[in-house]
Scaffold this motif. Structure first.
Motif, PDB file in Angstrom:
ATOM      1  N   CYS A   2     -12.125  45.826 -11.742  1.00 41.13           N
ATOM      2  CA  CYS A   2     -12.288  44.540 -12.420  1.00 41.13           C
ATOM      3  C   CYS A   2     -13.127  43.625 -11.531  1.00 41.13           C
ATOM      4  CB  CYS A   2     -10.925  43.922 -12.675  1.00 41.13           C
ATOM      5  SG  CYS A   2     -11.027  42.340 -13.516  1.00 41.13           S
ATOM      6  N   LEU A   3     -14.045  42.929 -12.148  1.00 45.97           N
ATOM      7  CA  LEU A   3     -14.906  41.993 -11.436  1.00 45.97           C
ATOM      8  C   LEU A   3     -14.597  40.593 -11.932  1.00 45.97           C
ATOM      9  CD1 LEU A   3     -17.353  41.565  -9.562  1.00 45.97           C
ATOM     10  CD2 LEU A   3     -18.786  41.845 -11.570  1.00 45.97           C
ATOM     11  N   SER A   4     -14.211  39.720 -11.044  1.00 48.37           N
ATOM     12  CA  SER A   4     -13.875  38.357 -11.432  1.00 48.37           C
ATOM     13  C   SER A   4     -14.903  37.396 -10.855  1.00 48.37           C
ATOM     14  CB  SER A   4     -12.477  37.994 -10.926  1.00 48.37           C
ATOM     15  OG  SER A   4     -12.090  36.751 -11.424  1.00 48.37           O
ATOM     16  N   ILE A   5     -15.533  36.644 -11.732  1.00 49.35           N
ATOM     17  CA  ILE A   5     -16.553  35.680 -11.330  1.00 49.35           C
ATOM     18  C   ILE A   5     -15.899  34.313 -11.228  1.00 49.35           C
ATOM     19  CG2 ILE A   5     -18.730  34.592 -11.993  1.00 49.35           C
ATOM     20  CD1 ILE A   5     -19.324  37.181 -13.581  1.00 49.35           C
ATOM     21  N   PRO A   6     -16.124  33.583 -10.128  1.00 50.29           N
ATOM     22  CA  PRO A   6     -15.531  32.242 -10.014  1.00 50.29           C
ATOM     23  C   PRO A   6     -15.923  31.355 -11.191  1.00 50.29           C
ATOM     24  CG  PRO A   6     -16.474  32.927  -7.924  1.00 50.29           C
ATOM     25  CD  PRO A   6     -16.914  33.935  -8.951  1.00 50.29           C
ATOM     26  N   SER A   7     -14.955  30.615 -11.675  1.00 48.30           N
ATOM     27  CA  SER A   7     -15.150  29.714 -12.812  1.00 48.30           C
ATOM     28  C   SER A   7     -14.707  28.315 -12.403  1.00 48.30           C
ATOM     29  CB  SER A   7     -14.320  30.181 -14.004  1.00 48.30           C
ATOM     30  OG  SER A   7     -14.654  31.501 -14.362  1.00 48.30           O
ATOM     31  N   ARG A   8     -15.485  27.309 -12.826  1.00 54.13           N
ATOM     32  CA  ARG A   8     -15.160  25.920 -12.479  1.00 54.13           C
ATOM     33  C   ARG A   8     -14.384  25.289 -13.634  1.00 54.13           C
ATOM     34  NH1 ARG A   8     -17.590  21.100 -13.379  1.00 54.13           N
ATOM     35  NH2 ARG A   8     -19.389  22.129 -14.291  1.00 54.13           N
ATOM     36  N   VAL A   9     -13.257  24.670 -13.302  1.00 52.31           N
ATOM     37  CA  VAL A   9     -12.416  24.007 -14.304  1.00 52.31           C
ATOM     38  C   VAL A   9     -13.110  22.718 -14.753  1.00 52.31           C
ATOM     39  CG1 VAL A   9     -10.179  22.911 -14.746  1.00 52.31           C
ATOM     40  CG2 VAL A   9     -10.304  24.961 -13.309  1.00 52.31           C
ATOM     41  N   ILE A  10     -13.313  22.591 -16.071  1.00 54.37           N
ATOM     42  CA  ILE A  10     -13.990  21.399 -16.586  1.00 54.37           C
ATOM     43  C   ILE A  10     -13.080  20.540 -17.456  1.00 54.37           C
ATOM     44  CG2 ILE A  10     -16.315  22.357 -16.405  1.00 54.37           C
ATOM     45  CD1 ILE A  10     -16.209  23.015 -19.383  1.00 54.37           C
ATOM     46  N   TYR A  45     -12.297  25.654  -8.505  1.00 51.17           N
ATOM     47  CA  TYR A  45     -12.801  26.972  -8.868  1.00 51.17           C
ATOM     48  C   TYR A  45     -11.623  27.927  -8.923  1.00 51.17           C
ATOM     49  CZ  TYR A  45     -17.595  25.500  -8.427  1.00 51.17           C
ATOM     50  OH  TYR A  45     -18.801  24.864  -8.625  1.00 51.17           O
ATOM     51  N   VAL A  46     -11.600  28.755  -9.963  1.00 51.57           N
ATOM     52  CA  VAL A  46     -10.499  29.679 -10.178  1.00 51.57           C
ATOM     53  C   VAL A  46     -11.035  31.070 -10.511  1.00 51.57           C
ATOM     54  CG1 VAL A  46      -8.914  27.875 -10.969  1.00 51.57           C
ATOM     55  CG2 VAL A  46     -10.341  29.068 -12.644  1.00 51.57           C
ATOM     56  N   LEU A  47     -10.151  32.057 -10.364  1.00 49.24           N
ATOM     57  CA  LEU A  47     -10.455  33.412 -10.806  1.00 49.24           C
ATOM     58  C   LEU A  47      -9.566  33.712 -12.003  1.00 49.24           C
ATOM     59  CD1 LEU A  47     -10.694  35.307  -7.409  1.00 49.24           C
ATOM     60  CD2 LEU A  47     -12.557  34.448  -8.839  1.00 49.24           C
ATOM     61  N   ILE A  48     -10.148  34.370 -13.003  1.00 50.23           N
ATOM     62  CA  ILE A  48      -9.462  34.633 -14.261  1.00 50.23           C
ATOM     63  C   ILE A  48      -9.411  36.147 -14.488  1.00 50.23           C
ATOM     64  CG2 ILE A  48      -9.594  34.318 -16.775  1.00 50.23           C
ATOM     65  CD1 ILE A  48     -11.175  31.716 -16.139  1.00 50.23           C
ATOM     66  N   HIS A  49      -8.274  36.601 -15.003  1.00 52.07           N
ATOM     67  CA  HIS A  49      -8.120  38.008 -15.387  1.00 52.07           C
ATOM     68  C   HIS A  49      -7.415  38.060 -16.735  1.00 52.07           C
ATOM     69  CE1 HIS A  49      -7.726  42.288 -15.034  1.00 52.07           C
ATOM     70  NE2 HIS A  49      -6.404  42.200 -15.143  1.00 52.07           N
ATOM     71  N   ILE A  50      -7.979  38.744 -17.661  1.00 56.17           N
ATOM     72  CA  ILE A  50      -7.492  38.902 -19.036  1.00 56.17           C
ATOM     73  C   ILE A  50      -7.020  37.581 -19.653  1.00 56.17           C
ATOM     74  CG2 ILE A  50      -7.025  41.369 -18.910  1.00 56.17           C
ATOM     75  CD1 ILE A  50      -4.021  40.674 -18.621  1.00 56.17           C
ATOM     76  N   GLY A  51      -7.792  36.531 -19.415  1.00 58.34           N
ATOM     77  CA  GLY A  51      -7.518  35.242 -20.050  1.00 58.34           C
ATOM     78  C   GLY A  51      -6.543  34.343 -19.316  1.00 58.34           C
ATOM     79  N   LEU A  64     -20.707  30.736  -2.827  1.00 62.41           N
ATOM     80  CA  LEU A  64     -21.361  31.903  -2.214  1.00 62.41           C
ATOM     81  C   LEU A  64     -21.297  33.102  -3.160  1.00 62.41           C
ATOM     82  CD1 LEU A  64     -20.163  31.696   1.496  1.00 62.41           C
ATOM     83  CD2 LEU A  64     -22.511  31.483   0.662  1.00 62.41           C
ATOM     84  N   SER A  65     -20.155  33.303  -3.794  1.00 64.41           N
ATOM     85  CA  SER A  65     -20.024  34.398  -4.758  1.00 64.41           C
ATOM     86  C   SER A  65     -20.969  34.214  -5.936  1.00 64.41           C
ATOM     87  CB  SER A  65     -18.581  34.496  -5.282  1.00 64.41           C
ATOM     88  OG  SER A  65     -17.719  34.913  -4.276  1.00 64.41           O
ATOM     89  N   LEU A  66     -21.061  32.991  -6.439  1.00 67.14           N
ATOM     90  CA  LEU A  66     -21.946  32.722  -7.572  1.00 67.14           C
ATOM     91  C   LEU A  66     -23.408  32.960  -7.204  1.00 67.14           C
ATOM     92  CD1 LEU A  66     -20.181  29.582  -9.054  1.00 67.14           C
ATOM     93  CD2 LEU A  66     -20.358  31.845 -10.111  1.00 67.14           C
ATOM     94  N   GLU A  67     -23.790  32.618  -5.977  1.00 63.37           N
ATOM     95  CA  GLU A  67     -25.151  32.903  -5.514  1.00 63.37           C
ATOM     96  C   GLU A  67     -25.406  34.405  -5.503  1.00 63.37           C
ATOM     97  OE1 GLU A  67     -26.266  31.159  -1.764  1.00 63.37           O
ATOM     98  OE2 GLU A  67     -25.431  29.211  -2.343  1.00 63.37           O
ATOM     99  N   SER A  68     -24.417  35.175  -5.046  1.00 63.82           N
ATOM    100  CA  SER A  68     -24.555  36.631  -5.005  1.00 63.82           C
ATOM    101  C   SER A  68     -24.689  37.206  -6.416  1.00 63.82           C
ATOM    102  CB  SER A  68     -23.352  37.267  -4.306  1.00 63.82           C
ATOM    103  OG  SER A  68     -23.299  36.867  -2.962  1.00 63.82           O
ATOM    104  N   PHE A  69     -23.854  36.746  -7.339  1.00 66.55           N
ATOM    105  CA  PHE A  69     -23.942  37.214  -8.721  1.00 66.55           C
ATOM    106  C   PHE A  69     -25.294  36.864  -9.328  1.00 66.55           C
ATOM    107  CE2 PHE A  69     -19.184  36.966  -8.650  1.00 66.55           C
ATOM    108  CZ  PHE A  69     -18.968  38.325  -8.818  1.00 66.55           C
TER     109      PHE A  69
END
Length: 80
Positions: A2-10, A45-51, A64-69
């Motif tokens: 599973c690959l989790s991309i950082p997500s920003r809470v808005i 910033y959070v990590l999400i898995h299956i919602g 840094l992760s977002l730059e890599s992605f």
């Protein structure tokens, strides 16, 4: 795997116990049911898995992760 991309809470909806997050320009809803109440705030910033939000992560690590992605996506686009 599973690959989790950082997500920003808005946005946070305390009534529904969900957040709206921005994941590289894609906005989606995720449940806070697995998180301790008050542990996530707008701008985090959070990590999400299956919602479900699984954990909050450090802003610097997230960026840094977002730059890599982003680099991976650019290189993939260049290969096509």
């Amino acid at each position: 795997m599973c690959l989790s991309i950082p997500s920003r809470v808005i946005k946070i909806d305390k009534k529904k116990n969900v957040v709206m997050v921005d994941t590289m320009g894609v906005v989606r809803e995720a449940s806070l049911d697995l998180m301790q109440e008050g542990s996530v705030e707008i701008g985090d910033y959070v990590l999400i898995h299956i919602g479900f939000v699984m954990n909050r992560i450090d802003k610097e690590d997230a960026l840094l992760s977002l730059e890599s992605f982003d680099e991976i996506l650019r290189r993939t686009d260049d290969d096509v």
